[in-house]
Design a protein around this motif. Structure first.
Motif, PDB file in Angstrom:
ATOM      1  N   VAL A 186      37.006  31.718  39.877  1.00  0.00           N
ATOM      2  CA  VAL A 186      35.619  30.732  38.357  1.00  0.00           C
ATOM      3  C   VAL A 186      35.853  32.364  37.307  1.00  0.00           C
ATOM      4  N   GLY A 187      36.146  33.201  38.129  1.00  0.00           N
ATOM      5  CA  GLY A 187      36.383  34.506  37.942  1.00  0.00           C
ATOM      6  C   GLY A 187      37.066  35.699  38.392  1.00  0.00           C
ATOM      7  N   THR A 188      37.790  36.165  37.642  1.00  0.00           N
ATOM      8  CA  THR A 188      38.563  37.805  38.057  1.00  0.00           C
ATOM      9  C   THR A 188      38.051  38.379  37.307  1.00  0.00           C
ATOM     10  N   ALA A 189      38.341  40.348  38.451  1.00  0.00           N
ATOM     11  CA  ALA A 189      38.646  41.634  37.528  1.00  0.00           C
ATOM     12  C   ALA A 189      40.005  42.087  38.386  1.00  0.00           C
ATOM     13  N   GLY A 190      39.864  43.176  37.750  1.00  0.00           N
ATOM     14  CA  GLY A 190      40.919  43.676  37.789  1.00  0.00           C
ATOM     15  C   GLY A 190      42.523  43.040  38.456  1.00  0.00           C
ATOM     16  N   SER A 191      43.839  43.684  38.728  1.00  0.00           N
ATOM     17  CA  SER A 191      45.019  43.237  39.426  1.00  0.00           C
ATOM     18  C   SER A 191      44.916  41.898  39.979  1.00  0.00           C
ATOM     19  N   VAL A 210      30.471  29.567  46.580  1.00  0.00           N
ATOM     20  CA  VAL A 210      31.221  30.045  45.902  1.00  0.00           C
ATOM     21  C   VAL A 210      31.610  31.502  46.413  1.00  0.00           C
ATOM     22  N   ASP A 211      32.867  32.297  46.756  1.00  0.00           N
ATOM     23  CA  ASP A 211      32.767  33.759  47.867  1.00  0.00           C
ATOM     24  C   ASP A 211      34.093  34.844  46.898  1.00  0.00           C
ATOM     25  N   SER A 212      33.603  35.615  47.036  1.00  0.00           N
ATOM     26  CA  SER A 212      34.428  36.710  45.744  1.00  0.00           C
ATOM     27  C   SER A 212      35.400  37.410  47.419  1.00  0.00           C
ATOM     28  N   TYR A 213      36.524  37.442  47.268  1.00  0.00           N
ATOM     29  CA  TYR A 213      37.153  38.401  47.920  1.00  0.00           C
ATOM     30  C   TYR A 213      37.843  39.734  46.746  1.00  0.00           C
ATOM     31  N   GLY A 214      38.170  40.750  48.250  1.00  0.00           N
ATOM     32  CA  GLY A 214      38.609  41.517  47.311  1.00  0.00           C
ATOM     33  C   GLY A 214      37.476  42.571  46.977  1.00  0.00           C
ATOM     34  N   ALA A 215      36.332  42.905  46.778  1.00  0.00           N
ATOM     35  CA  ALA A 215      34.924  43.067  46.710  1.00  0.00           C
ATOM     36  C   ALA A 215      35.107  44.530  47.242  1.00  0.00           C
ATOM     37  N   THR A 216      34.957  44.384  48.350  1.00  0.00           N
ATOM     38  CA  THR A 216      35.321  45.588  49.614  1.00  0.00           C
ATOM     39  C   THR A 216      36.497  46.224  49.998  1.00  0.00           C
ATOM     40  N   GLU A 217      36.295  47.529  51.179  1.00  0.00           N
ATOM     41  CA  GLU A 217      37.888  48.040  51.365  1.00  0.00           C
ATOM     42  C   GLU A 217      37.810  47.073  52.710  1.00  0.00           C
ATOM     43  N   GLU A 218      36.635  46.382  53.436  1.00  0.00           N
ATOM     44  CA  GLU A 218      36.771  45.743  54.774  1.00  0.00           C
ATOM     45  C   GLU A 218      37.154  44.578  53.972  1.00  0.00           C
ATOM     46  N   CYS A 239      47.032  43.829  46.389  1.00  0.00           N
ATOM     47  CA  CYS A 239      46.652  43.562  44.900  1.00  0.00           C
ATOM     48  C   CYS A 239      44.892  43.988  45.145  1.00  0.00           C
ATOM     49  N   ASP A 240      44.575  45.177  43.913  1.00  0.00           N
ATOM     50  CA  ASP A 240      43.320  45.952  43.420  1.00  0.00           C
ATOM     51  C   ASP A 240      42.642  44.893  42.965  1.00  0.00           C
ATOM     52  N   GLY A 241      42.189  43.620  42.562  1.00  0.00           N
ATOM     53  CA  GLY A 241      41.731  43.059  41.584  1.00  0.00           C
ATOM     54  C   GLY A 241      40.665  42.400  42.304  1.00  0.00           C
ATOM     55  N   THR A 242      39.693  41.573  41.875  1.00  0.00           N
ATOM     56  CA  THR A 242      38.772  40.870  42.842  1.00  0.00           C
ATOM     57  C   THR A 242      38.989  39.499  42.069  1.00  0.00           C
ATOM     58  N   MET A 243      38.480  38.173  43.083  1.00  0.00           N
ATOM     59  CA  MET A 243      38.475  36.882  42.473  1.00  0.00           C
ATOM     60  C   MET A 243      37.307  36.790  42.312  1.00  0.00           C
ATOM     61  N   ASP A 244      36.744  35.514  42.167  1.00  0.00           N
ATOM     62  CA  ASP A 244      35.775  34.259  42.444  1.00  0.00           C
ATOM     63  C   ASP A 244      36.183  33.040  42.751  1.00  0.00           C
ATOM     64  N   VAL A 268      29.352  24.346  36.916  1.00  0.00           N
ATOM     65  CA  VAL A 268      28.153  25.037  37.500  1.00  0.00           C
ATOM     66  C   VAL A 268      28.904  26.374  38.231  1.00  0.00           C
ATOM     67  N   VAL A 269      29.029  27.368  38.462  1.00  0.00           N
ATOM     68  CA  VAL A 269      28.845  28.424  39.409  1.00  0.00           C
ATOM     69  C   VAL A 269      27.926  29.463  40.108  1.00  0.00           C
ATOM     70  N   GLU A 270      26.533  29.341  39.643  1.00  0.00           N
ATOM     71  CA  GLU A 270      25.400  29.798  40.280  1.00  0.00           C
ATOM     72  C   GLU A 270      24.464  28.691  40.115  1.00  0.00           C
ATOM     73  N   GLY A 271      23.750  28.814  41.005  1.00  0.00           N
ATOM     74  CA  GLY A 271      22.416  28.345  40.796  1.00  0.00           C
ATOM     75  C   GLY A 271      22.347  27.038  42.035  1.00  0.00           C
ATOM     76  N   PRO A 272      21.222  26.189  41.496  1.00  0.00           N
ATOM     77  CA  PRO A 272      20.888  25.102  42.805  1.00  0.00           C
ATOM     78  C   PRO A 272      21.519  24.271  42.341  1.00  0.00           C
ATOM     79  N   ASP A 273      22.711  24.029  40.862  1.00  0.00           N
ATOM     80  CA  ASP A 273      23.041  23.050  40.710  1.00  0.00           C
ATOM     81  C   ASP A 273      25.357  23.578  40.776  1.00  0.00           C
ATOM     82  N   LEU A 274      25.403  24.206  41.964  1.00  0.00           N
ATOM     83  CA  LEU A 274      26.299  24.758  41.790  1.00  0.00           C
ATOM     84  C   LEU A 274      27.434  23.633  42.477  1.00  0.00           C
ATOM     85  N   GLY A 275      28.751  23.548  41.237  1.00  0.00           N
ATOM     86  CA  GLY A 275      29.419  23.124  41.783  1.00  0.00           C
ATOM     87  C   GLY A 275      29.653  21.618  40.708  1.00  0.00           C
TER      88      GLY A 275
END
Length: 339
Positions: free
Chosen positions: A24-29, A74-82, A91-96, A127-134
């Motif tokens: 539901v969200g991407t950034a970078g590669s 909702v989980d974000s992947y690729g946001a940190t080096e860890e 890859c260098d991108g992130t995604m939700d 809805v991807v944010e807030g109390p009505d998530l999903g």
């Protein structure tokens, strides 16, 4: 979700709940676009994917958790080096990724799957944010289906994010018209169907335009190519591939296709054939701007010899043109892979 729609619809018809993970969200590669999905049923069967391999194991585990608890996440992947190290992200991108439990009677997912499988347009808003998530609603030719009240939000024309909402847009499959039931056509049909095209094969010769030769085609038409094209629906997503290699078939068709809205027009033939064809089209009154749209000799230079290799080069060029890609070797290129 389009590529796993048949399986998901079958699970719902069988009364099986499943977890659905969607980008539901991407950034970078980021390797996959918005709406790409992985689904897991109660037996642990997985279909689809969200990353091309990088985070599938982590998302699969989250799907099992959400399927058991019913609590969306909702989980974000690729946001940190860890995260990159422990999750195996290369890859260098992130995604939700939104993960929800889907019940067999879910109106929004059910309506979206029905539209996709029928080759119709649909939009899925969640809805991807807030109390009505999903919480979700589907919009299709049959109206609205779901539990989400949209209000006055300004939805994007294609898949994207609008504030706390993610919108997945599902358009009908693009049309690929293949004119010429030659030996190259069958592998083109097979490859194009895998890529999501709605494929029509047209030839004026009934002995060649048969279901036995083209079992994977959506439609087989016995008619003169230009007459079929005159009656066909054509827009910027339409692809026209001319394989007849016979001027009595090719020229009347190309006179029409090159001044139409078709996004891609290509024709089989040698360079000498192409030069002769251009001269004949000029004599027929076509302007240079229209002639410049003709991609011939058709296909990327793969130095192929077999029908399958030729088909691959043709479909590869179609994809490159649709994606406005350079179509060179990635190993020698600079910059991001995904634009």
């Amino acid at each position: 979700m389009r590529d796993i729609a048949a399986t998901l619809r079958a699970w719902m018809d069988d009364g099986k709940p499943f977890a659905l993970a969607s980008v539901v969200g991407t950034a970078g590669s980021s390797p996959r676009p918005l709406g790409t999905a992985l689904a897991v049923d109660a037996d642990g069967t997985a279909v689809g994917g969200v990353s091309g391999g990088c985070v599938e194991a982590a998302v699969y585990g989250r799907c099992q958790e959400v399927l058991e608890t019913g609590t969306p996440a909702v989980d974000s992947y690729g946001a940190t080096e860890e995260e990159r190290f422990f999750l195996g992200i290369t890859c260098d991108g992130t995604m939700d990724v939104l993960v929800v439990r889907v019940e067999p009677d879910d109106p929004a997912i059910g309506a979206t799957l029905d539209a996709v499988l029928a080759g119709e347009s649909a939009s899925l808003v969640r809805v991807v944010e807030g109390p009505d998530l999903g919480t979700a609603v589907a919009m299709s030719a049959n109206g609205f289906a779901g539990r989400l009240e949209l209000g006055a939000i300004d939805l994007p024309a294609a898949s994207g994010r609008v504030g706390r909402f993610a919108v997945e847009d599902y358009s009908p499959p693009p049309d690929l018209y293949i004119y010429g039931a030659v030996d190259f056509a069958a592998p083109i049909v097979r490859i194009a169907k895998t890529l999501g095209f709605r494929v029509t094969v047209c030839d004026a010769r009934p002995v060649f335009a048969t279901e036995i030769r083209f079992p994977d085609a959506d439609a087989i038409v016995v008619d003169w190519p230009h007459r079929h094209f005159d009656a066909a629906e054509v827009d910027a997503t339409t692809t026209v591939v001319v394989l007849t290699h016979d001027e009595k078939f090719d020229l009347p068709l190309l006179e029409r296709a090159l001044v139409s809205e078709a996004g891609y027009v290509g024709a089989l033939g040698s360079r000498a054939t192409h030069r002769d064809r251009l001269e004949r089209l000029r004599e027929a009154g076509l302007e240079e701007e229209a002639l410049a749209r003709l991609r011939s000799p058709i296909g990327l230079d793969l130095n192929g010899r077999t029908a399958e290799e030729t088909a691959l080069s043709i479909v590869a060029e179609i994809v490159a043109v649709r994606n406005d890609a350079r179509a060179g070797f990635l190993t020698g290129a600079q910059g991001p892979i995904h634009h």
